[in-house]
Design a protein around this motif. Structure first.
Motif, PDB file in Angstrom:
ATOM      1  N   GLY A   9       1.223  -1.741  12.122  1.00 57.74           N
ATOM      2  CA  GLY A   9       2.437  -1.951  12.926  1.00 57.74           C
ATOM      3  C   GLY A   9       3.624  -1.212  12.355  1.00 57.74           C
ATOM      4  N   GLY A  10       4.752  -1.952  12.264  1.00 55.95           N
ATOM      5  CA  GLY A  10       6.012  -1.337  11.846  1.00 55.95           C
ATOM      6  C   GLY A  10       5.961  -0.769  10.437  1.00 55.95           C
ATOM      7  N   GLY A  11       5.110  -1.354   9.588  1.00 55.47           N
ATOM      8  CA  GLY A  11       4.971  -0.809   8.237  1.00 55.47           C
ATOM      9  C   GLY A  11       6.126  -1.116   7.298  1.00 55.47           C
ATOM     10  N   SER A  12       6.820  -2.237   7.516  1.00 56.56           N
ATOM     11  CA  SER A  12       7.982  -2.532   6.648  1.00 56.56           C
ATOM     12  C   SER A  12       7.552  -2.736   5.204  1.00 56.56           C
ATOM     13  CB  SER A  12       8.729  -3.761   7.161  1.00 56.56           C
ATOM     14  OG  SER A  12       7.984  -4.943   6.967  1.00 56.56           O
ATOM     15  N   ASN A  13       6.355  -3.300   4.979  1.00 54.51           N
ATOM     16  CA  ASN A  13       5.876  -3.457   3.593  1.00 54.51           C
ATOM     17  C   ASN A  13       5.546  -2.097   2.989  1.00 54.51           C
ATOM     18  OD1 ASN A  13       5.504  -6.375   2.584  1.00 54.51           O
ATOM     19  ND2 ASN A  13       4.878  -6.483   4.724  1.00 54.51           N
ATOM     20  N   PHE A  14       4.963  -1.229   3.781  1.00 58.54           N
ATOM     21  CA  PHE A  14       4.670   0.141   3.317  1.00 58.54           C
ATOM     22  C   PHE A  14       5.970   0.846   2.948  1.00 58.54           C
ATOM     23  CE2 PHE A  14       3.810   4.429   3.031  1.00 58.54           C
ATOM     24  CZ  PHE A  14       4.096   5.180   4.175  1.00 58.54           C
ATOM     25  N   ALA A  91      -1.173  -3.472   4.252  1.00 61.78           N
ATOM     26  CA  ALA A  91       0.213  -3.893   4.494  1.00 61.78           C
ATOM     27  C   ALA A  91       0.422  -4.044   5.995  1.00 61.78           C
ATOM     28  CB  ALA A  91       1.158  -2.849   3.916  1.00 61.78           C
ATOM     29  N   GLY A  92       0.116  -5.205   6.504  1.00 56.57           N
ATOM     30  CA  GLY A  92       0.240  -5.406   7.946  1.00 56.57           C
ATOM     31  C   GLY A  92      -0.907  -4.746   8.679  1.00 56.57           C
ATOM     32  N   TYR A  93      -2.066  -4.654   8.011  1.00 56.93           N
ATOM     33  CA  TYR A  93      -3.255  -4.068   8.638  1.00 56.93           C
ATOM     34  C   TYR A  93      -4.064  -5.210   9.241  1.00 56.93           C
ATOM     35  CZ  TYR A  93      -7.386  -1.151   9.350  1.00 56.93           C
ATOM     36  OH  TYR A  93      -8.443  -0.463   9.911  1.00 56.93           O
ATOM     37  N   ASN A 111      -3.859  -7.222  -0.542  1.00 59.50           N
ATOM     38  CA  ASN A 111      -3.381  -7.518   0.808  1.00 59.50           C
ATOM     39  C   ASN A 111      -2.218  -8.483   0.686  1.00 59.50           C
ATOM     40  OD1 ASN A 111      -3.347  -7.690   3.703  1.00 59.50           O
ATOM     41  ND2 ASN A 111      -4.302  -9.704   3.531  1.00 59.50           N
ATOM     42  N   ILE A 112      -1.334  -8.434   1.680  1.00 56.82           N
ATOM     43  CA  ILE A 112      -0.260  -9.421   1.720  1.00 56.82           C
ATOM     44  C   ILE A 112      -0.418 -10.246   2.983  1.00 56.82           C
ATOM     45  CG2 ILE A 112       1.447  -7.848   2.823  1.00 56.82           C
ATOM     46  CD1 ILE A 112       3.499  -9.418   0.913  1.00 56.82           C
ATOM     47  N   HIS A 113      -0.331 -11.569   2.793  1.00 60.69           N
ATOM     48  CA  HIS A 113      -0.488 -12.489   3.922  1.00 60.69           C
ATOM     49  C   HIS A 113       0.819 -13.280   4.030  1.00 60.69           C
ATOM     50  CE1 HIS A 113      -2.424 -15.238   6.697  1.00 60.69           C
ATOM     51  NE2 HIS A 113      -1.950 -16.240   5.989  1.00 60.69           N
ATOM     52  N   PRO A 114       1.343 -13.481   5.249  1.00 53.80           N
ATOM     53  CA  PRO A 114       2.659 -14.133   5.378  1.00 53.80           C
ATOM     54  C   PRO A 114       2.595 -15.666   5.345  1.00 53.80           C
ATOM     55  CG  PRO A 114       1.901 -13.427   7.527  1.00 53.80           C
ATOM     56  CD  PRO A 114       0.846 -12.988   6.531  1.00 53.80           C
ATOM     57  N   GLY A 115       1.710 -16.211   4.508  1.00 51.38           N
ATOM     58  CA  GLY A 115       1.616 -17.668   4.374  1.00 51.38           C
ATOM     59  C   GLY A 115       1.100 -17.991   2.984  1.00 51.38           C
ATOM     60  N   GLU A 182      10.904 -11.858   1.645  1.00 56.11           N
ATOM     61  CA  GLU A 182      10.269 -12.120   0.341  1.00 56.11           C
ATOM     62  C   GLU A 182       9.051 -11.223   0.135  1.00 56.11           C
ATOM     63  OE1 GLU A 182      13.069 -14.209  -0.968  1.00 56.11           O
ATOM     64  OE2 GLU A 182      11.297 -13.928  -2.232  1.00 56.11           O
ATOM     65  N   GLU A 183       8.368 -10.860   1.232  1.00 56.65           N
ATOM     66  CA  GLU A 183       7.223  -9.927   1.117  1.00 56.65           C
ATOM     67  C   GLU A 183       7.678  -8.619   0.481  1.00 56.65           C
ATOM     68  OE1 GLU A 183       5.005  -9.346   4.744  1.00 56.65           O
ATOM     69  OE2 GLU A 183       5.510 -11.366   5.413  1.00 56.65           O
ATOM     70  N   HIS A 184       8.852  -8.169   0.895  1.00 52.54           N
ATOM     71  CA  HIS A 184       9.365  -6.884   0.429  1.00 52.54           C
ATOM     72  C   HIS A 184       9.809  -6.933  -1.038  1.00 52.54           C
ATOM     73  CE1 HIS A 184      10.374  -5.964   4.910  1.00 52.54           C
ATOM     74  NE2 HIS A 184       9.088  -5.903   4.656  1.00 52.54           N
TER      75      HIS A 184
HETATM   76  C1  GRF Z   1       3.895  -9.066   8.054  1.00 51.81           C
HETATM   77  O1  GRF Z   1       4.059 -10.405   8.441  1.00 51.81           O
HETATM   78  C2  GRF Z   1       2.875  -9.030   6.952  1.00 51.81           C
HETATM   79  O2  GRF Z   1       2.881 -10.187   6.160  1.00 51.81           O
HETATM   80  C3  GRF Z   1       1.605  -8.997   7.695  1.00 51.81           C
HETATM   81  O3  GRF Z   1       1.859  -8.082   8.756  1.00 51.81           O
HETATM   82  C4  GRF Z   1       3.210  -8.294   9.183  1.00 51.81           C
HETATM   83  C5  GRF Z   1       3.877  -6.980   9.473  1.00 51.81           C
HETATM   84  O4  GRF Z   1       3.983  -6.275   8.283  1.00 51.81           O
HETATM   85  N1  GRF Z   1       0.534  -8.612   6.811  1.00 51.81           N
HETATM   86  P1  GRF Z   1       4.650  -4.797   8.243  1.00 51.81           P
HETATM   87  O5  GRF Z   1       6.085  -4.940   8.677  1.00 51.81           O
HETATM   88  O6  GRF Z   1       3.875  -3.929   9.217  1.00 51.81           O
HETATM   89  O7  GRF Z   1       4.515  -4.379   6.802  1.00 51.81           O
END
Ligand code: GRF
Length: 213
Positions: A9-14, A91-93, A111-115, A182-184
């Motif tokens: 998606g948007g890739g904000s974590n990336f 990252a949001g995959y 991996n990052i999980h939002p919970g 907080e993920e970031h």
């Molecule tokens: C975020 O909630 C992340 O925790 C999950 O995917 C969502 C979008 O992440 N894994 P990003 O903005 O694409 O990094």
């Protein structure tokens, strides 16, 4: 260290990880971005920054139908050649990672999980559905979990978590934004430790993150 990042998606974590690589907080370089959605924001950002992009899995329908790598091609590309990576970061995959890739990156894929795993995780718990379930449960805290990836969804060993308050009046969007902030923070922190070799392992398989001096 060489990093391959998977986005959908948007890739904000990336973007947060890439920024931390550029300013030296992470001793790493993003050598490839992999996505199942060739038109997503994370892929556009990678292209703008001259980072090679790969499509996985093979795209079935739409304008990009037919493009994409097979699991074997994906492993070969990430293990050898110009996009060879030391670590893989999801990252949001949103697709399942092929078992071949998990086996090719033992204790080297995050991996990052939002919970707060193990709660509110597993197949079907992604994006806003996590926050809806947290609010519905009446839980008063939530937050991101960074974990090593094994062959299931969201079940690998937990490396780090951060906590944010959940207010009973929260909408899923409000909670999502609080968790995402907080993920970031926590994801770049974990990736920096991974690149610096500051992660040890308890004998029962629980990872230990040694903070930088
Ligand atoms: C975020 O909630 C992340 O925790 C999950 O995917 C969502 C979008 O992440 N894994 P990003 O903005 O694409 O990094």
């Amino acid at each position: 260290a060489r990093l391959a990042v998977f986005v959908s998606g948007g890739g904000s974590n990336f973007k947060a990880i890439h920024a931390a690589c550029l300013d030296g907080r992470i001793n790493g370089t993003v050598v490839a971005v992999v996505s199942d959605v060739p038109t997503c924001g994370g892929v556009s950002y990678a292209r703008e920054h001259g980072i090679p992009t790969l499509t996985y899995p093979v795209v079935k329908k739409g304008e990009h139908a037919g493009s994409g790598l097979t699991p074997t091609q994906l492993v070969d590309t990430l293990k050898s050649g110009p996009s060879a990576a030391d670590f893989v970061l999801l990252a949001g995959y949103l697709k399942l990672i092929p078992p071949e890739l998990c086996r090719a990156f033992p204790r080297a894929m995050l991996n990052i999980h939002p919970g707060l795993l193990p709660s509110f995780g597993g197949k079907g718990y992604y994006g806003e559905r996590v926050h809806k379930a947290v609010i519905a449960s009446g839980a008063r805290f939530s937050g991101p979990t960074v974990h090593f990836v094994d062959e299931e969804f969201d079940t690998g060993p937990i490396l780090a978590q951060r906590v944010v308050p959940v207010f009973p009046t929260d909408s899923p969007k409000q909670l999502a934004a609080r968790v995402l902030r907080e993920e970031h923070v926590v994801y770049p922190h974990c990736v920096a430790a991974l690149c610096d070799g500051r992660i040890g392992w308890r004998e029962d398989g629980v990872p230990i993150l040694w903070e930088a001096k």
